[in-house]
Design an enzyme around this catalytic site. Structure first.
Site, PDB file in Angstrom:
ATOM      1  N   HIS A   1       0.857  -1.198   0.000  1.00  0.00           N
ATOM      2  CA  HIS A   1       0.000   0.000   0.000  1.00  0.00           C
ATOM      3  C   HIS A   1       0.891   1.246   0.000  1.00  0.00           C
ATOM      4  O   HIS A   1       1.931   1.282   0.660  1.00  0.00           O
ATOM      5  CB  HIS A   1      -0.928  -0.002   1.217  1.00  0.00           C
ATOM      6  CG  HIS A   1      -1.992   1.035   1.120  1.00  0.00           C
ATOM      7  ND1 HIS A   1      -1.766   2.349   1.440  1.00  0.00           N
ATOM      8  CD2 HIS A   1      -3.279   0.965   0.699  1.00  0.00           C
ATOM      9  CE1 HIS A   1      -2.877   3.043   1.234  1.00  0.00           C
ATOM     10  NE2 HIS A   1      -3.808   2.226   0.782  1.00  0.00           N
TER      11      HIS A   1
ATOM     12  N   GLU B   1      -3.524   1.756  -7.523  1.00  0.00           N
ATOM     13  CA  GLU B   1      -3.940   2.893  -6.707  1.00  0.00           C
ATOM     14  C   GLU B   1      -2.998   4.075  -6.953  1.00  0.00           C
ATOM     15  O   GLU B   1      -1.940   4.168  -6.309  1.00  0.00           O
ATOM     16  CB  GLU B   1      -3.878   2.518  -5.229  1.00  0.00           C
ATOM     17  CG  GLU B   1      -4.784   1.367  -4.859  1.00  0.00           C
ATOM     18  CD  GLU B   1      -5.174   1.434  -3.396  1.00  0.00           C
ATOM     19  OE1 GLU B   1      -6.378   1.514  -3.138  1.00  0.00           O
ATOM     20  OE2 GLU B   1      -4.295   1.451  -2.531  1.00  0.00           O
TER      21      GLU B   1
HETATM   22  C1  PEP Z   1      -6.824   3.098   0.035  1.00  0.00           C
HETATM   23  O1  PEP Z   1      -6.521   3.326   1.183  1.00  0.00           O
HETATM   24  O2  PEP Z   1      -6.432   2.063  -0.502  1.00  0.00           O
HETATM   25  C2  PEP Z   1      -7.638   4.084  -0.700  1.00  0.00           C
HETATM   26  C3  PEP Z   1      -7.891   3.864  -1.959  1.00  0.00           C
HETATM   27  O3  PEP Z   1      -8.096   5.176   0.007  1.00  0.00           O
HETATM   28  P1  PEP Z   1      -9.230   6.243  -0.471  1.00  0.00           P
HETATM   29  O4  PEP Z   1     -10.391   5.443  -0.956  1.00  0.00           O
HETATM   30  O5  PEP Z   1      -9.514   7.029   0.765  1.00  0.00           O
HETATM   31  O6  PEP Z   1      -8.626   7.048  -1.570  1.00  0.00           O
END
Ligand code: PEP
Length: 236
Positions: free
Chosen positions: A91, A160
């Site tokens: 992450h 992400e």
């Molecule tokens: C995450 O923590 O993986 C994330 C995508 O956070 P958010 O949805 O708050 O952007």
């Protein structure tokens, strides 16, 4: 079926986590929803939750050890106590706030894959790389696969983009499609999108070609919203 994951980060207590898990389980059972759902609570909120098999409780992090002297960390001795066999690795908050290197991440991946854990492995680029264009973005993302066995059978990937995490700024559907189709052409694994996914955009995002679900932080912490997210994606 959509895969929907909630990352609690440093939110919720034992009590509110247990209520949350119970409510999600109740919703899935009473509405016959067969999406694969993952919840990643804080490790202090782990417990022996009674859930249906499609509702999985995982950890946001653990050390690559059974036990030992690693102050502040937990290992599989503690995870086994709660039958946890799902872990988030890579992450961006662990990479960039907690300073985990690709080498440490790869070591963790090797350790937990050896044990058969389901791994949700996160990759994503910072804003300055995104601004250099798709080619540079993909180059950056591919470097996050260094030392990672992309053929591992219990692997789920999550794209992400860092600039979209916790910022309220979601990647455009076009951005998501570009990165997902490139990744999908190289790695045949379920691929989630994460980064400011919300009740209102989750369906559009999860309907995109190459998107198998969503990893959600902020918008997933209120139970009513998370259930609405599940409701909005239950037929995908
Ligand atoms: C995450 O923590 O993986 C994330 C995508 O956070 P958010 O949805 O708050 O952007």
């Amino acid at each position: 079926m959509a895969i929907i994951a909630s990352n609690f980060k440093t939110n919720h207590t034992r009590k509110t986590t247990s209520y949350f898990v119970e409510e999600v389980n109740k919703y899935l059972v009473s509405n016959n929803v067969s999406s694969d759902v993952y919840i990643f609570p804080t490790s202090t909120s782990l417990d022996k939750f009674e859930t249906i098999p499609t509702l999985n409780i995982g950890v946001q992090n653990a050390y690559a050890t059974q036990k030992g002297s690693f102050t502040g960390e937990i290992g599989t001795e503690q995870l086994d106590e709660f039958d946890v066999n799902t872990i988030l690795i890579g992450h961006s908050e662990r990479r960039h706030i907690l300073g985990e290197s690709q080498e440490e991440i790869a070591k963790k991946f090797a350790f937990y894959s050896e044990l058969g854990y389901k791994i949700i492995y996160c990759v994503g680029e910072p804003l300055e790389v995104k601004e250099e264009g798709l080619e540079k973005t993909l180059e950056y993302i591919y470097s996050q696969f260094e030392g990672i066995d992309i053929n591992y059978e219990n692997l789920i990937l999550a794209y992400e983009p860092i600039w979209a995490i916790g910022t309220g700024v979601t990647a455009t559907l076009e951005d998501i499609t570009d990165v997902h189709s490139a990744l999908k052409s190289k790695i045949e694994k379920p691929l989630l999108y994460g980064g400011s996914v919300k009740v209102d955009n989750v369906r559009d995002i999860c309907s995109l070609h190459g998107v198998d679900g969503a990893l959600i932080g902020t918008a997933s912490w209120i139970i009513e919203d998370f259930i609405q997210i599940l409701e909005n994606t239950k037929d995908l």
